[in-house]
Motif scaffolding. Structure first.
Motif, mmCIF file in Angstrom:
data_model
loop_
_atom_site.group_PDB
_atom_site.id
_atom_site.type_symbol
_atom_site.label_atom_id
_atom_site.label_comp_id
_atom_site.label_asym_id
_atom_site.label_seq_id
_atom_site.Cartn_x
_atom_site.Cartn_y
_atom_site.Cartn_z
ATOM 1 N N GLU A 183 0.805 -1.216 0.000
ATOM 2 C CA GLU A 183 0.000 0.000 0.000
ATOM 3 C C GLU A 183 0.844 1.274 0.000
ATOM 4 O O GLU A 183 0.295 2.378 -0.029
ATOM 5 C CB GLU A 183 -0.918 0.008 1.232
ATOM 6 C CG GLU A 183 -1.904 -1.153 1.244
ATOM 7 C CD GLU A 183 -2.753 -1.157 2.499
ATOM 8 O OE1 GLU A 183 -2.545 -0.243 3.330
ATOM 9 O OE2 GLU A 183 -3.606 -2.052 2.648
ATOM 10 N N LEU A 184 2.169 1.122 0.075
ATOM 11 C CA LEU A 184 3.047 2.288 0.105
ATOM 12 C C LEU A 184 3.576 2.598 -1.289
ATOM 13 O O LEU A 184 3.706 1.713 -2.136
ATOM 14 C CB LEU A 184 4.232 2.064 1.060
ATOM 15 C CG LEU A 184 3.902 1.822 2.535
ATOM 16 C CD1 LEU A 184 5.179 1.605 3.333
ATOM 17 C CD2 LEU A 184 3.110 2.981 3.109
ATOM 18 N N SER A 185 3.927 3.858 -1.503
ATOM 19 C CA SER A 185 4.549 4.251 -2.771
ATOM 20 C C SER A 185 6.046 3.975 -2.715
ATOM 21 O O SER A 185 6.615 3.637 -1.670
ATOM 22 C CB SER A 185 4.305 5.751 -3.024
ATOM 23 O OG SER A 185 4.886 6.534 -1.992
ATOM 24 N N ASN A 186 6.682 4.108 -3.880
ATOM 25 C CA ASN A 186 8.124 3.867 -3.943
ATOM 26 C C ASN A 186 8.897 4.859 -3.073
ATOM 27 O O ASN A 186 9.927 4.507 -2.481
ATOM 28 C CB ASN A 186 8.602 3.962 -5.389
ATOM 29 C CG ASN A 186 8.137 2.791 -6.219
ATOM 30 O OD1 ASN A 186 7.876 1.694 -5.692
ATOM 31 N ND2 ASN A 186 7.998 2.992 -7.529
ATOM 32 N N ASP A 187 8.429 6.099 -2.981
ATOM 33 C CA ASP A 187 9.123 7.082 -2.151
ATOM 34 C C ASP A 187 9.050 6.707 -0.676
ATOM 35 O O ASP A 187 10.054 6.822 0.060
ATOM 36 C CB ASP A 187 8.500 8.469 -2.352
ATOM 37 C CG ASP A 187 8.692 8.983 -3.777
ATOM 38 O OD1 ASP A 187 9.657 8.514 -4.439
ATOM 39 O OD2 ASP A 187 7.894 9.827 -4.221
#
Length: 582
Positions: A183-187
């Motif tokens: 659920e997290l972005s790459n950043d």
């Protein structure tokens, strides 16, 4: 029944919180007691606004004194527990965008304050556990935590317990939910990896290093395709693990992480290598072209830079010289003023010495009166000029306003009269054309108009001649003005000198009491005047010694005989300065 009791408790709690007589510490204690009883009614607490009161009390306020840290930590735990199981209902958007970020920021700020206090390690652990509960329940807060200023302060702490607690919080969060990283972005994933690698690079404690290695392996196991490319950004991580973290009790995990990093490096396709070589070749060609062009334009740029530098330095030197010249001129003016004032005072003192004692006070009073009159005249002139300028300015404004109004009225009347005039008949000529009589009449009208309004066009040669004549006339006028100005100045100087000499002669003491110094003051500095005065004096003395019968008869002959003829001419030439013999 229980729902009705909970609603009654919540409404009573809200009423007490809105009481302004309670200070923040009393409100915190009140919330701790009430939340323990109504913990199951989290949704009701949110809808009634009690959770918002909790967040406001947890938010740091520099104007509010620090109270009981234990009560604040307990309130943080209870508030995070309520937010974990709350059902916002239709207010879900406000809950996730406003309440949760505010609560997370307040918890991190409280944890940062507890970290700096040595007597509160257990309270710090409770608050960080509350942060972990919120992260496991609401994944959207991960980016806020990793980019928070308060969390950065916690990361920079040198205490091993604090670092270990932060890493273990992320390990527990990833372990509790396998969909956490997805659920997290790459950043956000990169920020989490950056924290783990930073702990490996900074800390030397085996427990912190082991927790950081386990966190990276756990992230790689959950999202291998997402984590492995991000690990390649940390160049030298495998060598760091091999040199610093082997032999610390978790070699197996270190070897797995090193193999993961190196296997990903070996599995990179050959196409990427060829593309990288092509990109490097293109970059090298472009950089060489840029360098050659820069070197080619280097001489031009250097010459331009030198030219600008020299011009600026020349301008600065000119400014400095001009400033020095102005200062020197100002100094010379001040010196000359002082010299003139000193000479004037010396002359006045010398004149006062020549005056009798009984005439000194009247003379000083007369000088004071003259000075007062001069000052008053200058002040009145200045005041009248100011008054005249103000009056003129006001009158000029009135005239401009009147002219504007007159112009507008005249334009309006002209347009109105023009609208009333019938249109002029058409000038179109009929098909038969002009007759001879009409042609002659038009020709006569044209000639009359030309004779009455001759053309103002002048040729270029005529303009040049007129310009030269105007320049000559202007030059002659300026020369005449300058000559007249010099003559007027010379006349004024002579008149001033003459009046000064006459005043000295009128105030001269009688010959019976005159002294040598007083007599020397009347001597002229001009040798020509002195010679002619001496000759005239001798001629007068000779004329007085003549017998009476010699003075009878032709006066002109006697004067010519004894040299008395030039006396009237000398008197006229000196302009009244010569009084001897009269």
């Amino acid at each position: 029944m229980e729902l009705v009791q909970e609603e009654a408790l919540v409404s009573e709690l809200k009423r007490k919180l809105e009481d302004e007589d309670l200070n923040p510490e009393q409100k915190v204690l009140l919330l701790n007691d009430a939340l323990n009883q109504t913990l199951t009614a989290a949704s009701l607490l949110y809808r009634s606004g009690v959770l918002s009161h909790c967040v406001r009390l947890l938010t740091p306020d520099p104007r509010r004194p620090h109270g009981n840290w234990s009560a604040a930590a307990t309130l943080a735990v209870l508030t995070s527990s309520c937010c974990v199981g709350v059902d916002p209902g239709p207010q879900s958007q406000a809950f996730h965008r406003l309440l949760l970020p505010s609560l997370m920021d307040a918890l991190l700020s409280l944890a940062s304050q507890l970290m700096r206090r040595a007597e509160c390690p257990s309270l710090f652990r409770q608050v960080m556990d509350s942060v972990g509960w919120l992260l496991r329940s609401h994944t959207c807060l991960t980016t806020q935590v990793l980019s928070s200023v308060h969390y950065e302060h916690i990361q920079m702490c040198d205490d091993v317990t604090v670092s270990l607690l932060c890493v273990e919080m992320w390990v527990q969060t990833c372990t509790a939910s396998r969909d956490f990283l997805s659920e997290l972005s790459n950043d956000s994933v990169l920020l989490l990896l950056n924290e783990a690698v930073g702990q490996l690079a900074v800390s030397d404690d085996p427990s912190v290093g082991g927790a950081a290695v386990r966190l990276i392996l756990l992230m790689a196991n959950q999202q291998e395709l997402q984590v492995q490319p991000l690990l390649l950004r940390f160049k030298g991580l495998d060598s760091l693990l091999d040199k610093d973290w082997k032999g610390r009790g978790f070699d197996q995990e270190v070897n797995r992480l090193i193999a993961l990093i190196q296997s990903d490096t070996r599995r990179r396709p050959q196409v990427c290598s060829e593309r990288e070589r092509a990109a490097c070749l293109i970059q090298a060609a472009w950089r060489s072209f840029q360098t050659r062009r820069r070197v080619k334009n280097l001489n031009r740029a250097v010459s331009r830079l030198q030219r600008r530098y020299r011009a600026r330095r020349r301008w600065q030197q000119q400014q400095k010289e001009a400033q020095q010249w102005e200062e020197e001129l100002r100094y010379q003016v001040c010196v000359r003023r002082q010299q003139a004032r000193r000479a004037f005072h010396q002359k006045q003192r010398h004149l006062l010495q020549l005056l009798p004692a009984d005439q000194v006070q009247p003379y000083l009073k007369e000088c004071e009166c003259r000075a007062a009159v001069l000052i008053q005249s200058f002040w009145r002139g200045f005041r009248e000029r100011q008054r005249y300028n103000n009056t003129t300015r006001h009158a000029l404004k009135q005239q401009q306003a009147a002219r504007t109004l007159q112009r507008a009225v005249r334009l309006f009347l002209h347009r109105r009269r023009g609208a009333l005039i019938p249109p002029a008949p058409s000038l179109l000529i009929g098909q038969r054309g002009l007759t001879d009589s009409r042609r002659l009449e038009l020709k006569r009208q044209v000639e009359e108009h030309i004779s009455l309004h001759p053309s103002s066009h002048v040729s270029h040669e005529e303009c040049q001649r007129l310009h030269e004549e105007a320049q000559q006339l202007l030059l002659s006028a300026l020369q005449g003005v300058e000559q007249r100005r010099r003559e007027e100045h010379r006349v004024e100087v002579l008149l001033a000198h003459t009046h000064t000499q006459l005043e000295l002669l009128r105030e001269a003491p009688p010959l019976s009491v005159v002294t040598t110094a007083a007599a020397d003051s009347f001597l002229s500095h001009s040798s020509l005047v002195a010679i002619r005065a001496r000759d005239s004096h001798n001629a007068v003395l000779q004329a007085e010694r003549l017998p009476w019968w010699r003075t009878m008869g032709d006066t002109a002959g006697g004067v010519d005989m004894f040299g008395l003829g030039p006396l009237p001419e000398l008197e006229a030439e000196l302009g009244g300065l010569f009084v001897g013999g009269e």
